[in-house]
Design a protein around this motif. Structure first.
Motif, PDB file in Angstrom:
ATOM      1  N   THR A 260       0.752  -1.198  -0.106  1.00 25.26           N
ATOM      2  CA  THR A 260      -0.201  -0.122   0.095  1.00 25.26           C
ATOM      3  C   THR A 260       0.983   1.070   0.054  1.00 25.26           C
ATOM      4  N   ASP A 261       1.982   1.195   0.419  1.00 27.01           N
ATOM      5  CA  ASP A 261       2.997   2.214   0.860  1.00 27.01           C
ATOM      6  C   ASP A 261       4.388   2.029   0.291  1.00 27.01           C
ATOM      7  N   GLY A 262       4.729   0.745  -0.009  1.00 32.00           N
ATOM      8  CA  GLY A 262       6.009   0.554  -0.517  1.00 32.00           C
ATOM      9  C   GLY A 262       6.626  -0.531   0.394  1.00 32.00           C
ATOM     10  N   SER A 263       5.975  -0.641   1.720  1.00 30.76           N
ATOM     11  CA  SER A 263       6.566  -1.325   3.057  1.00 30.76           C
ATOM     12  C   SER A 263       5.433  -2.293   3.487  1.00 30.76           C
ATOM     13  N   THR A 264       4.133  -1.742   3.426  1.00 32.80           N
ATOM     14  CA  THR A 264       3.036  -2.604   4.196  1.00 32.80           C
ATOM     15  C   THR A 264       2.261  -3.357   2.973  1.00 32.80           C
ATOM     16  N   ALA A 265       2.291  -4.752   3.255  1.00 29.57           N
ATOM     17  CA  ALA A 265       1.828  -5.725   2.366  1.00 29.57           C
ATOM     18  C   ALA A 265       0.391  -5.500   2.147  1.00 29.57           C
ATOM     19  N   TYR A 266      -0.258  -5.560   1.169  1.00 29.07           N
ATOM     20  CA  TYR A 266      -1.948  -5.515   0.760  1.00 29.07           C
ATOM     21  C   TYR A 266      -1.979  -6.919   0.675  1.00 29.07           C
ATOM     22  N   ASP A 267      -3.330  -7.186   1.179  1.00 33.22           N
ATOM     23  CA  ASP A 267      -3.757  -8.436   1.414  1.00 33.22           C
ATOM     24  C   ASP A 267      -4.515  -8.743  -0.357  1.00 33.22           C
ATOM     25  N   ILE A 268      -4.080  -9.645  -0.898  1.00 26.61           N
ATOM     26  CA  ILE A 268      -4.457 -10.116  -2.303  1.00 26.61           C
ATOM     27  C   ILE A 268      -5.326 -11.413  -2.190  1.00 26.61           C
TER      28      ILE A 268
ATOM     29  N   VAL B 298      -0.743 -16.459  -6.895  1.00 30.65           N
ATOM     30  CA  VAL B 298      -0.867 -15.869  -5.385  1.00 30.65           C
ATOM     31  C   VAL B 298       0.130 -16.858  -4.373  1.00 30.65           C
ATOM     32  N   VAL B 299       0.969 -16.369  -3.808  1.00 32.46           N
ATOM     33  CA  VAL B 299       1.861 -17.172  -2.946  1.00 32.46           C
ATOM     34  C   VAL B 299       1.391 -17.174  -1.586  1.00 32.46           C
ATOM     35  N   SER B 300       1.213 -15.826  -1.133  1.00 29.66           N
ATOM     36  CA  SER B 300       0.706 -15.687   0.501  1.00 29.66           C
ATOM     37  C   SER B 300      -0.324 -14.410   0.067  1.00 29.66           C
ATOM     38  N   GLY B 301      -1.648 -14.726   0.105  1.00 25.25           N
ATOM     39  CA  GLY B 301      -2.519 -13.733  -0.006  1.00 25.25           C
ATOM     40  C   GLY B 301      -2.297 -12.495   1.169  1.00 25.25           C
ATOM     41  N   SER B 302      -2.159 -12.912   2.376  1.00 25.71           N
ATOM     42  CA  SER B 302      -2.054 -12.033   3.319  1.00 25.71           C
ATOM     43  C   SER B 302      -0.935 -11.144   3.503  1.00 25.71           C
ATOM     44  N   ASP B 303       0.223 -11.895   2.827  1.00 27.88           N
ATOM     45  CA  ASP B 303       1.452 -11.174   2.898  1.00 27.88           C
ATOM     46  C   ASP B 303       1.496 -10.348   1.348  1.00 27.88           C
ATOM     47  N   GLY B 304       0.710 -10.512   0.646  1.00 37.17           N
ATOM     48  CA  GLY B 304       0.658  -9.696  -0.589  1.00 37.17           C
ATOM     49  C   GLY B 304       1.525 -10.297  -1.809  1.00 37.17           C
ATOM     50  N   THR B 305       2.121 -11.615  -1.444  1.00 34.62           N
ATOM     51  CA  THR B 305       2.999 -11.959  -2.459  1.00 34.62           C
ATOM     52  C   THR B 305       2.481 -12.900  -3.681  1.00 34.62           C
ATOM     53  N   TYR B 306       3.169 -12.725  -4.666  1.00 31.94           N
ATOM     54  CA  TYR B 306       2.689 -13.531  -5.755  1.00 31.94           C
ATOM     55  C   TYR B 306       4.041 -13.796  -6.684  1.00 31.94           C
TER      56      TYR B 306
ATOM     57  N   LEU C  77      -3.854  -5.911 -10.913  1.00 36.78           N
ATOM     58  CA  LEU C  77      -4.447  -6.547  -9.814  1.00 36.78           C
ATOM     59  C   LEU C  77      -5.782  -6.175  -9.917  1.00 36.78           C
ATOM     60  N   ILE C  78      -6.834  -7.300 -10.134  1.00 35.95           N
ATOM     61  CA  ILE C  78      -8.272  -7.150 -10.356  1.00 35.95           C
ATOM     62  C   ILE C  78      -8.751  -7.166  -8.654  1.00 35.95           C
ATOM     63  N   LEU C  79      -9.328  -5.881  -8.361  1.00 35.94           N
ATOM     64  CA  LEU C  79      -9.686  -5.763  -6.986  1.00 35.94           C
ATOM     65  C   LEU C  79     -11.309  -6.544  -7.172  1.00 35.94           C
ATOM     66  N   ALA C  80     -11.574  -6.743  -5.867  1.00 30.68           N
ATOM     67  CA  ALA C  80     -13.056  -7.364  -5.576  1.00 30.68           C
ATOM     68  C   ALA C  80     -14.231  -6.517  -6.347  1.00 30.68           C
ATOM     69  N   ASP C  81     -14.233  -5.092  -6.388  1.00 30.91           N
ATOM     70  CA  ASP C  81     -15.050  -4.341  -7.140  1.00 30.91           C
ATOM     71  C   ASP C  81     -14.942  -4.246  -8.762  1.00 30.91           C
ATOM     72  N   SER C  82     -13.961  -5.108  -9.022  1.00 31.48           N
ATOM     73  CA  SER C  82     -13.509  -4.883 -10.483  1.00 31.48           C
ATOM     74  C   SER C  82     -12.530  -4.056 -10.937  1.00 31.48           C
ATOM     75  N   THR C  83     -12.288  -3.094  -9.989  1.00 30.90           N
ATOM     76  CA  THR C  83     -11.418  -2.151 -10.197  1.00 30.90           C
ATOM     77  C   THR C  83     -10.070  -2.688 -10.735  1.00 30.90           C
ATOM     78  N   ILE C  84      -9.246  -2.352 -11.666  1.00 30.88           N
ATOM     79  CA  ILE C  84      -8.074  -2.941 -12.162  1.00 30.88           C
ATOM     80  C   ILE C  84      -7.019  -1.890 -11.830  1.00 30.88           C
ATOM     81  N   GLU C  85      -5.863  -2.423 -10.776  1.00 30.23           N
ATOM     82  CA  GLU C  85      -5.049  -1.610 -10.431  1.00 30.23           C
ATOM     83  C   GLU C  85      -3.387  -1.920 -11.020  1.00 30.23           C
ATOM     84  N   LYS C  86      -2.665  -1.169 -11.658  1.00 28.18           N
ATOM     85  CA  LYS C  86      -1.134  -1.555 -11.927  1.00 28.18           C
ATOM     86  C   LYS C  86      -0.539  -1.639 -10.714  1.00 28.18           C
ATOM     87  N   VAL C  87       0.237  -2.741 -10.424  1.00 27.64           N
ATOM     88  CA  VAL C  87       0.954  -2.927  -8.902  1.00 27.64           C
ATOM     89  C   VAL C  87       2.529  -3.011  -9.294  1.00 27.64           C
TER      90      VAL C  87
END
Length: 116
Positions: A27-35, A61-69, A92-102
């Motif tokens: 989310t900010d370069g160091s905090t994992a985003y749950d995927i 996805v390797v670890s969703g809670s750690d944000g790794t793929y 990344l395709i979010l739950a609301d179908s929004t697409i974000e470049k990660v």
């Protein structure tokens, strides 16, 4: 408003070899985003203007809670890629179908000398 941070990551691929790279969505370069439960899609092209993809990565996805793929390409796929420089991005395709470049960046494909 983006919930993830776009991160530039450049890397190399060896022609004719299996490729695997693990990356983390933040989310900010160091905090994992749950995927967990989300979908990723990724391609590489000769340029951003290319009408066709050079290769489509398998994104797992390797670890969703750690944000790794993990991005992977098989050796048969990389063998068919000409050496040189390419661009890629991961969406990344979010739950609301929004697409974000990660992730995005440059890929250098190194030629293969050993051919079996």
């Amino acid at each position: 408003m983006a919930v993830t941070q776009k991160t530039a990551e450049n890397f190399s691929i060896d022609q004719g070899a299996d490729f695997s790279r693990t990356l983390t969505v933040t989310t900010d370069g160091s905090t994992a985003y749950d995927i967990s439960g989300l979908t990723l899609q990724a391609q590489m092209r000769k340029s951003y203007d290319s009408s066709t993809a050079t290769a489509t990565f398998t994104a797992t996805v390797v670890s969703g809670s750690d944000g790794t793929y993990k991005l992977t390409l098989s050796n048969s796929t990389t063998a068919d890629i000409s050496s040189g420089r390419y661009v890629y991005d991961v969406e990344l395709i979010l739950a609301d179908s929004t697409i974000e470049k990660v992730h995005y960046g440059l890929i250098t494909v190194h030629p293969e000398a050993t051919k079996i």
